[in-house]
Design an enzyme around this catalytic site. Sequence first.
Site, PDB file in Angstrom:
ATOM      1  N   HIS A 226      44.012  16.533  46.728  1.00  0.00           N
ATOM      2  CA  HIS A 226      43.756  16.937  45.347  1.00  0.00           C
ATOM      3  C   HIS A 226      44.961  16.666  44.451  1.00  0.00           C
ATOM      4  O   HIS A 226      44.812  16.587  43.230  1.00  0.00           O
ATOM      5  CB  HIS A 226      43.395  18.417  45.301  1.00  0.00           C
ATOM      6  CG  HIS A 226      42.055  18.724  45.883  1.00  0.00           C
ATOM      7  ND1 HIS A 226      41.499  19.984  45.869  1.00  0.00           N
ATOM      8  CD2 HIS A 226      41.142  17.924  46.511  1.00  0.00           C
ATOM      9  CE1 HIS A 226      40.311  19.950  46.459  1.00  0.00           C
ATOM     10  NE2 HIS A 226      40.088  18.707  46.861  1.00  0.00           N
ATOM     11  N   ARG A 377      39.852  22.097  41.185  1.00  0.00           N
ATOM     12  CA  ARG A 377      39.150  22.411  42.427  1.00  0.00           C
ATOM     13  C   ARG A 377      39.814  23.551  43.202  1.00  0.00           C
ATOM     14  O   ARG A 377      39.467  23.823  44.350  1.00  0.00           O
ATOM     15  CB  ARG A 377      39.095  21.153  43.291  1.00  0.00           C
ATOM     16  CG  ARG A 377      38.279  20.028  42.683  1.00  0.00           C
ATOM     17  CD  ARG A 377      38.603  18.667  43.292  1.00  0.00           C
ATOM     18  NE  ARG A 377      39.890  18.168  42.860  1.00  0.00           N
ATOM     19  CZ  ARG A 377      40.383  16.963  43.182  1.00  0.00           C
ATOM     20  NH1 ARG A 377      39.666  16.153  43.937  1.00  0.00           N
ATOM     21  NH2 ARG A 377      41.567  16.581  42.742  1.00  0.00           N
TER      22      ARG A 377
END
Length: 712
Positions: A226, A377
């Site tokens: 990420h 996220r």
Amino acid sequence: MIKVNITLICLVLIKSTLANDGFSYDIDQSELESLVRPALREAFQQVGRAIHRTDKNWKNEDVWKTPLRLFQYFKQPPCQETADMAKAGDIYHYTFDILQNKLKNRFSRATVAELAKFSGCRVNSMSPKCPNTCLATLYRSHNGDCNHATNTYWGAANNPFVRWLPAKYENGFSTAIGWESDRLYNGHRLPLVREVSNDAMNTSNNQSGDSSYSHMLVVWGQYIDHDIDFTPQSLSTSTFQGLTNCANTCENKSPCYPIQVPANDQRIKTAKCLPFFRSAAVCGTGDTSALFHKLRPREQINAVTSFVDASTVYGSSDALSNVLRNLSTDEGLMRVNALYSDGSRAYLPFDPSKGCVQDPRDLSGNKINCFHAGDGRVSEHLTLSAIHTLWIREHNRIARALKVINPHWNGEILYQETRKIIGAYHQVVNWKEYVPKIIGPTGMAMMGSYTGYKTNENPSISNVFATAAFRFGHATISPMFRRLDESYNNHPTYPTILLHQAFFSPWRMIREGGIDPIMRGLIGKAAKLIVPSEMMHEELREKLFLLQNQVALDLASLNLQRGRDHGLPLYNDWREECGMSRADNFSQVAMEITDALLRSKLERLYKHPGYIDVWLAGLAEELLPGSRGGKLFTCMLSRQFKFLRNGDRFYYENTGVFTPQQVAALNRLSFARVICDTTGLTEVRRDVFFLSTYPTGFVSCNSIPSLDLMAW
């Protein structure tokens, strides 16, 4: 009439003197006016309506009760610039679809220039003007611009993924592999991705544990993924033509590319297909690319910086970084949660615009939103949220210590110096502790030792790495979410639960013991071992984001469909790229895919080994000694991590980034020390990625070296 917005991120692709550029026009200016402008207006209307409908649905509280909405949540563009690019791309390509029949492919450069100009299209990043200031020399930009002196967009956010091999689309430019159901590959149709998931990847929750590595290895992989890549999907959840909700159609109509459910699948009773949305395209690629200066197939956007730079903490834009900072003081701190704390330690702040799953037993009415961090996220799973929380605490701890050592530093210097240290800390953990374990001795030899910054190595993330190779970690996720007590036994108050019960549930952290039990569960329990007969357990294949008895998603099918959506070449092309021979039959892949039962399943599904989807092929290969990948993924992972390290001007070991004393201090660090400094844990392993049963191998935090900030 909708007013056409030409103030978006416009880049005029063609010289203003189009009439004198030597290009032969296929249509005259009057025809251009009569066709292109109305088509643009129609595209603005249809795309605008579809996006408006999606935005309206987000404001409905009930959407957070469906797994589809949760999946869409973390695929939305992270900032306005990304959203503008995605919207412009949708308008651009939909206008092309409208004009295709009217113009019968008689497109000129002038037509394309009009489409680009009035849709807000940006086909390539404009090279930014890099400031020649002291701050710009010392500290990297938030969006990654200007890391490279001349290729200033290398590694920057909101740029296309790079390709190591040409894209493979069914029409040569943009339609996903499998878009045409009757398309043949070597005389056979490709299997449905859900069929592949059912037949070759299906296994129960009874999994083989990794005897070497803890589950921390898995979660760090997700966290660092990420940090370096994010592919947003289309802003709309409805078809542009007809505005049909993608959840209610099984037809391939952009942006919908639904996952078909085989007739013998148990899910056929509730759904003929599973919803899937195409990734947002970079404007000016795809069907129209042949009209530009060079042939360019559909490409996808990496919305975050490619660098290992802790953008998960600070964001990949100046706008987001300013929101996340605590600007109420001049101490260089990050914002923390104002409502709840973990004892004396801070939680991440809540994102007021993002709801999350709520405790069904709570009657207080006190809503617990998703967390707010540098990456949207963050709340996908509690283990991921816990890692994010460590780093926000560590930033504030270091910033306060630097303020004591350097009382003359203002808030901006304190913030930037701390951010620089935290970014270096990420690199130390990643390249010193994590990467050697996943690529093993073979991969480490391929990556080579660090010998300094290489201006000819592009650190931008490759499409195949983000979409296939680094998703190997999905096959290492445990089906259980474990929380342990101070003796690393199952927690008596907060027991082990199934994985799907910890998706998008920050309330469990706030109300069920904080992050300490979660961290012990990551350190004290095993990762799932990658075994050909145990690829994807039911928590991910049948219960992904399962809530309130809704039809859940299937991670295996999603990954396979995403690879086809991105036009990833299939197995044979990558075998050749990674130094293996092309295979004509399944006996020729037996050295790599050693499991005979799996080979027979793949032969039944694909008929030919060369056409296996690359993500599945990589998982199917036998692991190389000391690694967590076979030949294919080891090749890809080592190449990408080499480019990320060597092509980053701000990599911590590059001469001049830190002083020799600072580099020496950083090299003594470990992830274990971060955990000791930011949680209530008092005993950990020196290397938290290795697995052992407590108390064997565990040491007191007092014996683990700390960062000597006197070097600063």
